[in-house]
Design an enzyme around this catalytic site. Structure first.
Site, PDB file in Angstrom:
ATOM      1  N   SER A 185       0.855  -1.195   0.000  1.00  0.00           N
ATOM      2  CA  SER A 185       0.000   0.000   0.000  1.00  0.00           C
ATOM      3  C   SER A 185       0.885   1.238   0.000  1.00  0.00           C
ATOM      4  O   SER A 185       2.043   1.174   0.452  1.00  0.00           O
ATOM      5  CB  SER A 185      -0.855  -0.021   1.270  1.00  0.00           C
ATOM      6  OG  SER A 185      -1.384   1.256   1.525  1.00  0.00           O
ATOM      7  N   TYR A 198      -1.568  -0.845  10.414  1.00  0.00           N
ATOM      8  CA  TYR A 198      -1.773  -1.169   8.991  1.00  0.00           C
ATOM      9  C   TYR A 198      -0.542  -0.737   8.194  1.00  0.00           C
ATOM     10  O   TYR A 198       0.007  -1.508   7.399  1.00  0.00           O
ATOM     11  CB  TYR A 198      -3.020  -0.445   8.482  1.00  0.00           C
ATOM     12  CG  TYR A 198      -3.293  -0.669   7.010  1.00  0.00           C
ATOM     13  CD1 TYR A 198      -3.830  -1.865   6.555  1.00  0.00           C
ATOM     14  CD2 TYR A 198      -3.003   0.317   6.063  1.00  0.00           C
ATOM     15  CE1 TYR A 198      -4.081  -2.076   5.196  1.00  0.00           C
ATOM     16  CE2 TYR A 198      -3.254   0.117   4.711  1.00  0.00           C
ATOM     17  CZ  TYR A 198      -3.790  -1.081   4.290  1.00  0.00           C
ATOM     18  OH  TYR A 198      -4.027  -1.293   2.945  1.00  0.00           O
TER      19      TYR A 198
HETATM   20  N1  LIG Z   1      -8.628  -0.421  -1.550  1.00  0.00           N
HETATM   21  C1  LIG Z   1      -7.569   0.367  -1.404  1.00  0.00           C
HETATM   22  O1  LIG Z   1      -7.664   1.609  -1.447  1.00  0.00           O
HETATM   23  C2  LIG Z   1      -6.207  -0.225  -1.188  1.00  0.00           C
HETATM   24  C3  LIG Z   1      -5.094   0.618  -1.295  1.00  0.00           C
HETATM   25  C4  LIG Z   1      -3.831   0.079  -1.092  1.00  0.00           C
HETATM   26  C5  LIG Z   1      -3.694  -1.253  -0.829  1.00  0.00           C
HETATM   27  N2  LIG Z   1      -4.797  -2.061  -0.711  1.00  0.00           N
HETATM   28  C6  LIG Z   1      -4.588  -3.463  -0.411  1.00  0.00           C
HETATM   29  O2  LIG Z   1      -5.138  -4.237  -1.455  1.00  0.00           O
HETATM   30  C7  LIG Z   1      -5.583  -5.498  -0.950  1.00  0.00           C
HETATM   31  C8  LIG Z   1      -7.013  -5.752  -1.382  1.00  0.00           C
HETATM   32  O3  LIG Z   1      -7.815  -4.699  -0.918  1.00  0.00           O
HETATM   33  P1  LIG Z   1      -9.310  -4.463  -1.427  1.00  0.00           P
HETATM   34  O4  LIG Z   1      -9.535  -3.011  -1.335  1.00  0.00           O
HETATM   35  O5  LIG Z   1      -9.545  -5.162  -2.690  1.00  0.00           O
HETATM   36  O6  LIG Z   1     -10.117  -5.157  -0.236  1.00  0.00           O
HETATM   37  P2  LIG Z   1     -11.628  -5.654  -0.188  1.00  0.00           P
HETATM   38  O7  LIG Z   1     -12.433  -5.027  -1.269  1.00  0.00           O
HETATM   39  O8  LIG Z   1     -12.042  -5.449   1.214  1.00  0.00           O
HETATM   40  O9  LIG Z   1     -11.509  -7.204  -0.537  1.00  0.00           O
HETATM   41  C9  LIG Z   1     -10.793  -8.016   0.315  1.00  0.00           C
HETATM   42  C10 LIG Z   1     -10.952  -9.444  -0.139  1.00  0.00           C
HETATM   43  O10 LIG Z   1     -10.234 -10.250   0.768  1.00  0.00           O
HETATM   44  C11 LIG Z   1     -11.110 -11.202   1.366  1.00  0.00           C
HETATM   45  N3  LIG Z   1     -10.742 -11.303   2.755  1.00  0.00           N
HETATM   46  C12 LIG Z   1     -10.774 -10.336   3.686  1.00  0.00           C
HETATM   47  N4  LIG Z   1     -10.353 -10.815   4.854  1.00  0.00           N
HETATM   48  C13 LIG Z   1     -10.049 -12.102   4.639  1.00  0.00           C
HETATM   49  C14 LIG Z   1      -9.566 -13.148   5.461  1.00  0.00           C
HETATM   50  N5  LIG Z   1      -9.342 -12.958   6.764  1.00  0.00           N
HETATM   51  N6  LIG Z   1      -9.357 -14.365   4.928  1.00  0.00           N
HETATM   52  C15 LIG Z   1      -9.612 -14.592   3.635  1.00  0.00           C
HETATM   53  N7  LIG Z   1     -10.063 -13.660   2.790  1.00  0.00           N
HETATM   54  C16 LIG Z   1     -10.287 -12.426   3.308  1.00  0.00           C
HETATM   55  C17 LIG Z   1     -12.524 -10.644   1.193  1.00  0.00           C
HETATM   56  O11 LIG Z   1     -13.478 -11.677   0.980  1.00  0.00           O
HETATM   57  P3  LIG Z   1     -14.261 -12.384   2.163  1.00  0.00           P
HETATM   58  O12 LIG Z   1     -14.700 -11.280   3.061  1.00  0.00           O
HETATM   59  O13 LIG Z   1     -15.358 -13.130   1.514  1.00  0.00           O
HETATM   60  O14 LIG Z   1     -13.254 -13.290   2.768  1.00  0.00           O
HETATM   61  C18 LIG Z   1     -12.375  -9.914  -0.125  1.00  0.00           C
HETATM   62  O15 LIG Z   1     -12.517 -10.842  -1.175  1.00  0.00           O
HETATM   63  C19 LIG Z   1      -5.401  -5.413   0.566  1.00  0.00           C
HETATM   64  O16 LIG Z   1      -4.213  -6.052   0.919  1.00  0.00           O
HETATM   65  C20 LIG Z   1      -5.291  -3.935   0.835  1.00  0.00           C
HETATM   66  O17 LIG Z   1      -4.553  -3.675   2.000  1.00  0.00           O
HETATM   67  C21 LIG Z   1      -6.058  -1.574  -0.907  1.00  0.00           C
END
Ligand SMILES: NC(=O)c1ccc[n+]([C@@H]2O[C@H](COP(=O)([O-])OP(=O)(O)OC[C@H]3O[C@@H](n4cnc5c(N)ncnc54)[C@H](OP(=O)(O)O)[C@@H]3O)[C@@H](O)[C@H]2O)c1
Length: 297
Positions: A185, A198
């Site tokens: 991130s 985080y």
């Molecule tokens: N969105 C942003 O702005 C952003 C920016 C920088 C970095 N990131 C990073 O990008 C990655 C993905 O983020 P995202 O925004 O796509 O998140 P998201 O929309 O919340 O999706 C997260 C996914 O991970 C699964 N998940 C969550 N907790 C889990 C667990 N304990 N075990 C197994 N599966 C789990 C969720 O599905 P279930 O709930 O069904 O398990 C969902 O499919 C993360 O590492 C985040 O830190 C995001």
């Protein structure tokens, strides 16, 4: 003495110029890759038959699953909610013709890896996307006031990356090729007050990834860490997409252009511009924090 000091300051000046030059070259490379897509679409498929994506049920992980299936790979989806995974699997199979395997697992636990290993047995895995991650507090919050999910966050954001890499890298090493994308991130690039845990967990992913790339580059394995800022997903309560805030699909599509652009990038040009701007601003900032709590209050 005067001459020595003069030489010393010239040396320091040259060093500073070199640091800026390296940054500029890296930035120029991203601009080049943004406009001239030099990577053939078949590159992903050349890594191996299967791609494994953690946190594949939504957001960025789901977008990688579709993008890699469109590029000809079979997909292993891993996350917690079976219904979401089944719906995605059906859609991928119907729209791309790729095969999909589902593994239901909760990455906040640390006893899931034998089960995952069993389910991955026999697959030729060319790509691993270590995407799963959790952000306990979307709103800025002091460490002691944030939800007490310390162990879960450590397992989900850090242990998952180490253990999944350990499971899959072994086979990549013996095949002499493979691609590992680690989703860190922008919060990893500077200490982020009010997101301390985080930010630190994502800094771990960044450091681990870059050190590992140095170890395994000569063995034909690409390990890249991505440090995006805001992406519109459920994690960010679906922020309105704009020039800076990308949708998950836009981000993933663009990030695929930079796979061969070195061990680290933001995954999209807009965020790369922000990082370069922050870098230039922070040059004189001795504590190099993204923001101080007093400014955030
Ligand atoms: N969105 C942003 O702005 C952003 C920016 C920088 C970095 N990131 C990073 O990008 C990655 C993905 O983020 P995202 O925004 O796509 O998140 P998201 O929309 O919340 O999706 C997260 C996914 O991970 C699964 N998940 C969550 N907790 C889990 C667990 N304990 N075990 C197994 N599966 C789990 C969720 O599905 P279930 O709930 O069904 O398990 C969902 O499919 C993360 O590492 C985040 O830190 C995001």
């Amino acid at each position: 003495m005067g001459e020595f000091l003069e030489q010393f300051f010239i040396f320091v000046g040259v060093l500073v110029c070199l640091v800026y030059l390296v940054k500029c070259v890296k930035f120029a490379k991203c601009i080049f890759l943004h406009f001239w897509k030099v990577l053939p679409r078949s590159f992903a498929q050349s890594m191996g038959q299967w791609a494994v994506i953690t946190g594949a049920g939504d957001g960025i992980g789901k977008a990688y699953s579709f993008e890699l299936a469109k590029r000809g790979l079979n997909i292993v989806l891993i996350s917690r909610t079976l219904e979401k995974l089944q719906a995605i699997a059906t859609e991928i199979e119907q729209t791309t013709g790729s095969s999909v395997k589902i593994i239901q697992a909760d990455f906040t636990k640390d006893d899931i890896y034998e089960y995952i290993k069993e389910n991955l047995k026999g697959l030729e895995i060319g790509i691993l996307v270590n995407n799963v991650g959790m952000l306990p507090n979307l709103l800025p919050s002091y460490f002691l006031n944030a939800p007490d999910e310390i162990q879960s966050l450590i397992h989900c954001n850090m242990t998952s990356v180490i253990k999944m890499t350990q499971l899959i890298l072994k086979h990549m090493e013996s095949r002499g090729k493979g691609l590992i994308l680690n989703i860190s991130s922008g919060a990893a690039l500077f200490p982020c007050p009010l997101y301390s845990l985080y930010s630190a967990s994502k800094a771990f992913v960044r450091t681990f990834s870059k050190a590992l790339q140095a170890e395994y580059k000569a063995k034909g394995i690409i390990i890249q860490v991505l440090t995006p800022y805001a992406i519109s997903t459920s994690m960010t309560k679906y922020l309105n997409p704009n020039m800076i805030t990308k949708t998950a699909n836009e981000f993933v599509k663009e990030s695929m252009n930079y796979i061969t652009a070195g061990d680290e990038n933001c995954g999209c040009l807009a965020h790369e511009i922000l990082v370069t701007y922050n870098f230039l601003l922070s040059w004189n900032n001795e504590d190099r924090c993204a923001a101080s709590p007093s400014r955030l209050n």
